[in-house]
Design a protein around this motif. Structure first.
Motif, mmCIF file in Angstrom:
data_model
loop_
_atom_site.group_PDB
_atom_site.id
_atom_site.type_symbol
_atom_site.label_atom_id
_atom_site.label_comp_id
_atom_site.label_asym_id
_atom_site.label_seq_id
_atom_site.Cartn_x
_atom_site.Cartn_y
_atom_site.Cartn_z
ATOM 1 N N UNK A 52 0.827 -1.207 0.000
ATOM 2 C CA UNK A 52 0.000 0.000 0.000
ATOM 3 C C UNK A 52 0.860 1.255 0.000
ATOM 4 N N UNK A 53 1.968 1.219 0.743
ATOM 5 C CA UNK A 53 2.840 2.389 0.799
ATOM 6 C C UNK A 53 3.480 2.661 -0.563
ATOM 7 N N UNK A 54 3.884 1.603 -1.239
ATOM 8 C CA UNK A 54 4.477 1.767 -2.569
ATOM 9 C C UNK A 54 3.463 2.335 -3.551
ATOM 10 N N UNK A 55 2.237 1.812 -3.520
ATOM 11 C CA UNK A 55 1.196 2.312 -4.426
ATOM 12 C C UNK A 55 0.897 3.783 -4.145
ATOM 13 N N UNK A 56 0.937 4.177 -2.890
ATOM 14 C CA UNK A 56 0.697 5.572 -2.514
ATOM 15 C C UNK A 56 1.781 6.480 -3.094
ATOM 16 N N UNK A 57 3.040 6.059 -2.977
ATOM 17 C CA UNK A 57 4.140 6.874 -3.485
ATOM 18 C C UNK A 57 4.138 6.924 -5.008
ATOM 19 N N UNK A 58 3.810 5.807 -5.647
ATOM 20 C CA UNK A 58 3.759 5.794 -7.107
ATOM 21 C C UNK A 58 2.719 6.791 -7.616
ATOM 22 N N UNK A 59 1.532 6.782 -7.002
ATOM 23 C CA UNK A 59 0.485 7.713 -7.418
ATOM 24 C C UNK A 59 0.905 9.155 -7.143
ATOM 25 N N UNK A 60 1.534 9.388 -5.983
ATOM 26 C CA UNK A 60 1.958 10.745 -5.636
ATOM 27 C C UNK A 60 3.015 11.264 -6.594
ATOM 28 N N UNK A 61 3.933 10.393 -6.973
ATOM 29 C CA UNK A 61 4.989 10.801 -7.920
ATOM 30 C C UNK A 61 4.422 10.979 -9.327
ATOM 31 N N UNK A 62 3.587 10.074 -9.765
ATOM 32 C CA UNK A 62 3.063 10.104 -11.120
ATOM 33 C C UNK A 62 2.184 11.330 -11.355
ATOM 34 N N UNK A 63 1.382 11.694 -10.357
ATOM 35 C CA UNK A 63 0.461 12.798 -10.535
ATOM 36 C C UNK A 63 1.019 14.131 -10.046
ATOM 37 N N UNK A 64 2.271 14.125 -9.653
ATOM 38 C CA UNK A 64 2.978 15.374 -9.450
ATOM 39 C C UNK A 64 2.715 16.111 -8.161
ATOM 40 N N UNK A 65 2.189 15.451 -7.128
ATOM 41 C CA UNK A 65 1.984 16.171 -5.877
ATOM 42 C C UNK A 65 3.000 15.809 -4.802
ATOM 43 N N UNK A 96 9.750 11.031 3.733
ATOM 44 C CA UNK A 96 8.726 10.252 4.426
ATOM 45 C C UNK A 96 9.234 8.874 4.814
ATOM 46 N N UNK A 97 10.239 8.388 4.111
ATOM 47 C CA UNK A 97 10.836 7.093 4.427
ATOM 48 C C UNK A 97 12.107 7.231 5.266
ATOM 49 N N UNK A 98 12.342 8.436 5.803
ATOM 50 C CA UNK A 98 13.539 8.707 6.619
ATOM 51 C C UNK A 98 14.826 8.467 5.840
ATOM 52 N N UNK A 99 14.823 8.844 4.572
ATOM 53 C CA UNK A 99 15.990 8.714 3.709
ATOM 54 C C UNK A 99 16.511 10.100 3.340
ATOM 55 N N UNK A 100 17.819 10.191 3.080
ATOM 56 C CA UNK A 100 18.421 11.452 2.679
ATOM 57 C C UNK A 100 17.993 11.821 1.266
ATOM 58 N N UNK A 101 17.985 13.122 0.922
ATOM 59 C CA UNK A 101 17.608 13.523 -0.435
ATOM 60 C C UNK A 101 18.623 13.061 -1.475
ATOM 61 N N UNK A 102 18.168 13.023 -2.701
ATOM 62 C CA UNK A 102 19.062 12.661 -3.811
ATOM 63 C C UNK A 102 20.118 13.735 -4.015
#
Length: 423
Positions: free
Chosen positions: A363-376, A385-391
């Protein structure tokens, strides 16, 4: 007057010399103080208290699920910079109270879990506010049994608190953080424990009846009948052979061979036994209904809708219809009682229900995919949100263009973008 005062002193664990003002106590309060064990007598003959209710597995699980969820969900103090921009209220004293240290001995999750348990069982949860320079800097919990709430003629709320030394103290709404459950008068929440006492009482009596049956009853899987009287030697040989050849998991499914007309008869549950088990099962559903917890979370998965997608829908319903109600209660009570009126327009308390997906990778992956794909959400926001450093590259700040966007629109970072040129 002295007789009743001594009784109240005994109920509070104080010396008999301590006096109490009964004239300022309601009949319900006096009745609760004088009630044996401090609980509610039920038709099943058992007195239900907070302690006895929590010994019922279904009630314990319901309170633990809701309180644990409220205690572990991320909570933050948010500042509204503008109508479109929100930022954590870094440096605000209340943010430290809500997210780091509510008082000298509790963590935020411990404090919220305890307050939510009070709210579930008593319908109310109270904490004393500690002020410093016009800001709340600590919250000291007060047990609901020590608090009496009254609305005065001028509509203000007054809290009458019994301290540990048996003395009464009057507090105003400015001094108390009050979480209020469902209420009929708008002043004090209804006690769930008092309304579900019959279900809890029946569950307690059923458990005690089952325990007595285990202690005094006989539980036989079957009997071996012999047409004649057996000698001690024959009896010992039959018992030894039976234990050796047919007892234990390694011999499950074997067919016994009996001699000299002996016959084996199995003994099943009687109709009364089955009704007793059905009654205990019904109590789980009844208690779950009071708390609004899906039965499958209590281990009750006998119903058809509890399998497959039914469990997923019940989980969604739990968040939508039960958990959100309590989260909104917390958010609005924090704003009303803990945030200064001058900051109501800019500060809000927010629970992040995305934390419920932490254990659900799909569910978390699907949430991020939709958020990235639709640009929000951009990649760096997702990584945060995953406690990871920025690119390291610039692409981490880019927002994707939704696939159904008409026209030739380039990706945007949302920062220092040039305005479109006039035609």
């Amino acid at each position: 007057m002295g007789y009743f005062s001594n009784l109240l002193s005994a109920a509070l664990g104080k010396p008999k010399a301590q006096s109490f003002d009964l004239s300022n106590m309601s009949p319900e309060q006096v009745r609760d103080f004088l009630r044996i064990g401090g609980g509610w007598e039920t038709s099943s003959g058992v007195s239900v208290t907070e302690s006895s209710a929590m010994r019922v597995a279904a009630a314990w699980r319901c309170v633990n699920i809701i309180s644990g969820t409220v205690g572990t969900l991320p909570l933050d103090l948010i500042r509204r910079v503008s109508e479109k921009e929100r930022q954590p209220a870094a440096g605000h004293s209340l943010r430290k109270v809500l997210t780091v240290k509510p008082n000298q001995w509790q963590t935020p999750s411990e404090f919220r879990r305890m307050m939510q348990a009070h709210l579930l069982l008593r319908g109310n949860a109270y904490a004393l506010k500690v002020w410093l320079a016009g800001n709340v800097v600590a919250l000291v919990p007060i047990h609901p049994d020590r608090v009496s709430v009254e609305q005065k003629r001028d509509m203000t709320i007054e809290y009458r608190v019994t301290s540990s030394d048996g003395k009464f103290r009057l507090l105003t709404a400015k001094d108390v953080f009050h979480l209020r459950g469902m209420s009929l008068d708008g002043v004090k929440g209804l006690s769930v424990l008092s309304h579900m006492r019959e279900s809890i009482g029946l569950a307690i009596q059923s458990e005690q009846a089952g325990a007595r049956a285990m202690k005094t009853g006989s539980f036989l899987g079957g009997v071996i009948e012999h047409p004649q009287k057996m000698s001690p030697e024959a009896h010992g040989r039959l018992k030894g052979d039976w234990d050796e050849k047919y007892a234990g998991a390694q011999n499950a499914g074997k067919t016994p061979i009996l001699e000299e007309g002996a016959k084996y008869s199995s003994i099943g549950l009687s109709g009364k036994d089955l009704q007793f088990l059905e009654q205990r099962d019904f109590q789980r559903y009844d208690i779950a209904m009071f708390f609004g917890v899906p039965p499958h979370m209590l281990g009750a998965t006998e119903k058809q809708t509890s399998w497959g997608s039914g469990i997923e829908q019940q989980g969604i319903g739990f968040v939508t219809y039960t958990l959100n109600d309590w989260l909104k209660t917390w958010e609005e009570a924090i704003k009303r009682d803990l945030i200064a009126e001058r900051e109501w327009e800019t500060l809000d308390a927010r629970f992040y229900t995305q934390g419920l997906m932490r254990g659900d990778v799909t569910s978390r992956t699907a949430y991020y995919v939709a958020a990235r794909q639709w640009g929000w959400l951009n990649p760096n926001e997702i990584r945060a949100l995953e406690d990871m450093n920025p690119r390291d590259d610039e692409g981490g700040e880019e927002y994707a263009v939704p696939p159904n966007t008409a026209g030739d629109v380039k990706p945007t970072t949302g920062v220092d973008d040039e305005p479109p040129q006039a035609a």
